[in-house]
Design an enzyme around this catalytic site. Structure first.
Site, short mmCIF file in Angstrom:
data_model
loop_
_atom_site.label_atom_id
_atom_site.label_comp_id
_atom_site.label_asym_id
_atom_site.label_seq_id
_atom_site.Cartn_x
_atom_site.Cartn_y
_atom_site.Cartn_z
N TYR A 46 0.90 -1.12 -0.23
CA TYR A 46 0.19 -0.22 -0.09
C TYR A 46 0.85 1.47 -0.32
O TYR A 46 2.32 1.24 0.78
CB TYR A 46 -0.79 -0.05 1.20
CG TYR A 46 -1.64 -0.71 1.78
CD1 TYR A 46 -3.21 -1.30 0.66
CD2 TYR A 46 -2.04 -2.28 2.48
CE1 TYR A 46 -4.02 -1.98 0.89
CE2 TYR A 46 -2.60 -2.50 2.59
CZ TYR A 46 -3.81 -3.80 2.06
OH TYR A 46 -4.67 -4.02 1.61
N THR A 72 -1.44 -2.56 -4.32
CA THR A 72 -2.62 -2.70 -4.28
C THR A 72 -3.54 -1.68 -4.47
O THR A 72 -3.20 -0.34 -3.76
CB THR A 72 -3.37 -3.37 -2.68
OG1 THR A 72 -2.94 -4.85 -2.54
CG2 THR A 72 -5.19 -3.46 -2.87
#
Length: 279
Positions: A46, A72
């Site tokens: 992330y 992601t």
């Protein structure tokens, strides 16, 4: 003593000759997992508001022999996870950020994890940031969270090395489509230019078979691994992987497929297919 769940999973993956993707939010560090075994490892990332910290994590990942970054992109904000809110979930200790970023969050409004994500994640992440990520690492970048042909084409245009069709375990947005229902759309949009991986709902070897028949090159397995880990640690994870492999091989045999390359679109029927003629 650190939580050994990720280490046990990596060891099981190595024993079963498969890949382990370490979570950005893991309770074992990048280094601990890398030193535990010789598993092929990817790292799920992330992007944080503190881009310098994300860059440090990426450099550690590369230094410790991880083979790819799985970026992601479907979590600019955390979805409304009502069970977490009701139970006032507390995020585990995130050891990759020790000494870099405080992950201590105190809230009386429900999920501690929601508050943590709101404070940490970069909500401004956009397609242009793939270029930034490519500029700080030589590792291939896979993008996780694609559900449409438009985003699949855009991902290829910006130079990703692979696509993971995923709806984040159906935990982000109510009424998001099941990943199996959009897999073929993404595969057609990509047109073989990069590998397409499938994530979500893989519980049986037959699920693996269906995903490959619809064009995926590989599948990701999440919750079943956690179940095996909870029951019997590393051996539990190995057993889960072995069960999926055995079921997959049996499905191949009963479908007349001596090898993976023999699995084709003709082996599955979807709701969009025309009925086959019996003549």
């Amino acid at each position: 003593m650190f939580n050994a769940g990720e280490v046990a999973t990596a060891r099981a993956a190595a024993a079963c000759n498969t890949i382990m993707i370490l979570s950005n939010m893991s309770t074992s560090t990048v280094e601990e997992v890398a030193s535990s075994c010789n598993a092929v490892r990817f790292f799920q990332l992330y992007v944080l508001k503190r881009r310098d910290i994300s860059a440090q994590i990426v450099h550690r990942v590369e230094k410790n022999g991880y083979k790819a970054i799985v970026l992601t992109v479907d979590t600019p904000r955390l979805g409304r996870r009502e069970a977490d809110i009701k139970n006032r979930m507390v995020a585990p200790q995130l050891r990759n950020f020790e000494g870099l970023l405080s992950t201590e969050v105190h809230t009386d409004k429900g999920s501690n994890l929601e508050a943590l994500v709101k404070g940490m994640y970069d909500t401004s992440l956009s397609w242009e940031d793939i270029g930034w990520l490519k500029s700080i690492t030589n590792l291939p970048i896979l993008i996780k969270g694609v559900l449409t042909h438009e985003n699949a084409r855009k991902a290829v245009e910006v130079g990703v090395a692979g696509i993971v069709v995923s709806n984040h375990g159906a935990r982000q947005l109510d009424y998001a489509p099941a990943t199996i229902s959009v897999l073929e759309e993404v595969v057609h949009a990509v047109g073989g230019r990069v590998p397409v991986l499938f994530d979500g709902g893989v519980r049986r070897g037959t699920d693996v078979f269906k995903a490959l028949a619809l064009g995926a090159q590989a599948v990701l397995v999440g919750r079943p691994v956690v179940y095996g880990l909870a029951v019997n640690g590393e051996r539990g994870v190995r057993r889960v992987i072995e069960m999926l492999k055995d079921e997959f091989e049996l499905t191949m045999a009963l479908s007349g497929c001596p090898s993976v390359k023999d699995i084709t679109r003709s082996h599955v029927t979807t709701e969009f297919d025309k009925p086959r003629s019996m003549l």
